[in-house]
Motif scaffolding. Structure first.
Motif: not given
Length: 180
Positions: A59-64, A165-180
């Motif tokens: 569900e987060l693959a679009t942001f990979d 979000t973990s408490c709301l059953d989200s098991k996947a987490f994505l943090l954008t690098p924001r390096s560029q």
């Protein structure tokens, strides 16, 4: 008798555990007024996409492939409409422009995305200064997205988003690098 005492103790432990570890509530933002100005004004301007969470990685693959995203929210050409423009910097260095039109629903927290009738977006407040959380649902996905006015919000803001979000059953987490 021993089983009854054990059952009572486990029941009390369960009550105590639930009272200590309940998910914190985040109040939904609501549309107010006929033209939605009270709703729109605090959300206009520039936002940085910081993190996403969802029940599954798919569900987060679009942001990979994303390094960072800068959004600009503006009022639309008609009342109860928002124009969202984004500049998406991919990890490979390419920049991709995108734009969406959101339609506000009178008396509701739902934003409907033009051209995507299956997609619903809800806005939530954040205790993080200059932060906002969105919940997007569509056909086959549900995800939470965290945005901030700063590209590098305090670490406690990201931790709060991940905890909520973990408490709301989200098991996947994505943090954008924001390096560029």
């Amino acid at each position: 008798m021993f089983h009854q005492i054990l059952a009572a103790l486990l029941y009390l432990y369960g009550l105590l555990f639930n009272s200590l570890y309940q998910c914190p509530e985040h109040s939904q933002l609501t549309t107010q007024g006929a033209d939605g100005k009270e709703f729109l004004e605090p959300h206009l301007g520039q936002w940085y996409f910081i993190a996403g969470a969802a029940p599954t990685k798919e569900e987060l693959a679009t942001f990979d492939p994303v390094d960072n995203i800068v959004f600009n929210m503006a009022t639309g050409s008609v009342p109860m409409q928002l124009q969202l423009r984004a500049t998406i910097r991919l990890k490979n260095g390419l920049c991709v422009p995108r734009k969406w039109t959101y339609h506000l629903t009178e008396g509701s927290t739902d934003l409907r995305t033009e051209g995507r009738p299956d997609m619903r977006t809800k806005l939530f407040t954040s205790s993080c200064p200059d932060g906002i959380m969105l919940k997007e649902t569509g056909q086959g996905y549900q995800r939470f997205l965290f945005y901030n006015r700063s590209p590098h919000p305090p670490e406690k803001c990201i931790e709060e988003f991940q905890s909520l979000t973990s408490c709301l059953d989200s098991k996947a987490f994505l943090l954008t690098p924001r390096s560029q």
